[in-house]
Design an enzyme around this catalytic site. Structure first.
Site, PDB file in Angstrom:
ATOM      1  N   ASP A   1       0.858  -1.188   0.000  1.00 32.99           N
ATOM      2  CA  ASP A   1       0.000   0.000   0.000  1.00 32.99           C
ATOM      3  C   ASP A   1       0.892   1.236   0.000  1.00 32.99           C
ATOM      4  O   ASP A   1       1.785   1.359   0.859  1.00 32.99           O
ATOM      5  CB  ASP A   1      -0.900   0.009   1.238  1.00 32.99           C
ATOM      6  CG  ASP A   1      -1.990  -1.054   1.169  1.00 32.99           C
ATOM      7  OD1 ASP A   1      -2.020  -1.807   0.174  1.00 32.99           O
ATOM      8  OD2 ASP A   1      -2.803  -1.137   2.106  1.00 32.99           O
TER       9      ASP A   1
ATOM     10  N   ASP B   1     -15.137  -2.949  -1.784  1.00 34.97           N
ATOM     11  CA  ASP B   1     -14.737  -2.686  -0.403  1.00 34.97           C
ATOM     12  C   ASP B   1     -16.002  -2.413   0.400  1.00 34.97           C
ATOM     13  O   ASP B   1     -16.754  -1.499   0.069  1.00 34.97           O
ATOM     14  CB  ASP B   1     -13.803  -1.476  -0.334  1.00 34.97           C
ATOM     15  CG  ASP B   1     -12.622  -1.611  -1.289  1.00 34.97           C
ATOM     16  OD1 ASP B   1     -12.116  -2.736  -1.441  1.00 34.97           O
ATOM     17  OD2 ASP B   1     -12.223  -0.597  -1.890  1.00 34.97           O
TER      18      ASP B   1
END
Length: 240
Positions: free
Chosen positions: A8, A129
């Site tokens: 990330d 998500d």
């Protein structure tokens, strides 16, 4: 089942967030390309990259870090975060990305997802998500009324390569994945599903592998950085 190590990216560094909160970022490596090479040396088959700043900005922000990873490794990589138009999709594919992940636009512009999947077979994934079963967009800053499973089902005929399903409440929390919700989504569609969020031990990986659903793979980040999961050992276990 494939294990996708996660990198990330925030401000050019490899970080992990707690439940998607940009204010709760832990920096694990100042050099994301070096981190990618570590994962590759351990034998991973894929890399999972997220441009966190890009997800909020709606356009790529950590492009330099992603390009460095792509130039230094031959391992296929998928990228999500801030990819919201065809020009950006095509630019990333030209730079060597194996797969582009579309999240916010999967809710706001399904036509683009379908067009991209038609134009680039096998190279477009949908990122779903969810917080309590509802889809979140724009870097998880906005929770919609869209049901995660219904959104996944709406892409059954679109030709997308995979769905990456993240349970936001589990992400970075080291509390284990939401196996029940992930398995339910995987059983609801024929599209390959990749589990994300909360994978924190070999036991978690084994539970996902052995759950009664056809999961393509699982993404893990913090557990690999913290040493809770040994990547070589995990890869060996998943091949058995």
């Amino acid at each position: 089942m494939i294990l996708y190590p996660a990198i990330d990216l925030k401000d050019g560094k490899a970080v992990r967030l707690l439940r998607g909160d940009m204010e709760k970022a832990t920096v694990f490596n100042d050099d994301p390309a070096a981190q990618a090479l570590e994962f590759v040396a351990a034998g991973c088959e894929w890399l999972h990259l997220v441009d966190l700043n890009g997800a909020f900005a709606g356009e790529p922000v950590n492009a330099a870090a992603v390009e460095a990873i792509l130039s230094q490794t031959q391992t296929p990589a998928q990228l999500g975060g801030g990819i919201r138009d065809m020009a950006t999709i095509e630019r990333w594919l030209e730079k060597g990305l194996a797969r582009v992940i579309l999240g916010t636009v999967a809710v706001e512009n399904p036509g683009l997802v379908r067009e991209a999947a038609r134009a680039h077979p096998g190279k477009i994934a949908v990122g779903i998500d969810a917080r309590d079963g509802r889809v979140a967009t724009k870097g998880w800053a906005e929770v919609t009324d869209v049901d995660a499973i219904e959104l996944a089902k709406s892409y059954e005929d679109a030709g997308v390569a995979a769905i990456i399903y993240t349970d936001i409440n589990r992400d970075g929390a080291m509390q284990g994945p939401n196996i029940e919700a992930t398995a339910a989504l995987a059983r609801a569609v024929t599209i390959p599903v990749i589990a994300s969020g909360g994978v924190s031990s070999l036991k978690d990986l084994r539970a996902l592998r052995d759950c009664d659903a056809p999961l393509n793979g699982a993404i893990s980040g913090r557990a690999l950085y913290d040493g809770a999961i040994d990547l070589k050992e995990a890869l060996k276990m998943l091949k058995r």
